[in-house]
Design an enzyme around this catalytic site. Sequence first.
Site: not given
Length: 338
Positions: A26, A30, A39, A75, A152
Amino acid sequence: MDGTMKLLLRAVRGEIVPRPPVWFMRQAGRSLPEYRALRADVGMLESCRRPDLVCEITLQPVRRHQVDAAILFSDIVVPLQAAGIDLDIVAGTGPVVASPVRTMDDVTAIRPLDPTDVAFVDTAIRLLLAELAETETALIGFAGAPFTLASYLVEGGPSRHHAKTKALMYGAPDVWNALCARLAAITRTFLEVQIAAGVDAVQLFDSWAGSLSEADYRRFVLPHSKAVLDGLSVPKIHFGVGTGELLPAMAEAGADVVGVDWRTPLDVAASRVPGKVLQGNLDPCVLTAPWPVVASEARRVIAEGKKAPGHIFNLGHGVLPETDPDVLTRLVELIRNA
């Protein structure tokens, strides 16, 4: 640049290197203001489908931190959506599946992934390779492992205990194995597209495998992860969270490098998977501590990593959003001078 010159690939092969190569899970995301600006008005899955954005976002931490590897911005649910599964990534929640998969009919409705479904990934990688052509920066491909993807799909979204997943696994093993076999095929195709486009290595993330016992992992997960990794033509990294007791089984899935989270010291991990190169494993939360603590913990990780045949410095999970990017840059400088 000839791949034999890339520090990360030399470490993967267990060659003697002057220092551990370093990159961060990562690292693109962010924690970077330039990422948040790019984004601001673009959804996560849309950004993963736009080669120009994938290229730019992947390169941002390389420019800022001078890490030894870029990891393809994507992702784990990208190939699932490309294969026609109705899902979205909801801000503050994560992947949400419109119709959870819980029966054999649900499984058979999942179609195989065709390489053309993810042609945007091929385009993005070729753009990246052009940008990285004269550097020693390795490019790592990316995919989610069958167990985590299945979790998921069965739960319908993120889950703390994976109760529905385990209920299907234990109660309907035929459905479970059919689902994981379908997901293994999708994941393998997704990785093969990336390898054909030119990535130097791939990493398979099994984020939720740590919720399992070793016996259950070996019975319900290992065959499917092995089906993904067996025979891929580039170096393979395999990582899971909370998987200290699963490391030997995960190593058997076929990875060249075993990722280790922060709960298991690297010297302990080295004794559990002898002969394997390790990746990890600074606790991401350490990066919020004062710099002397960060430096001390990083040196500890480097020292423990010397017990393995090779060591790639990384975090024990992904960079937290609140991480100061300057701390990451400073950490890379420390490792480069180790």
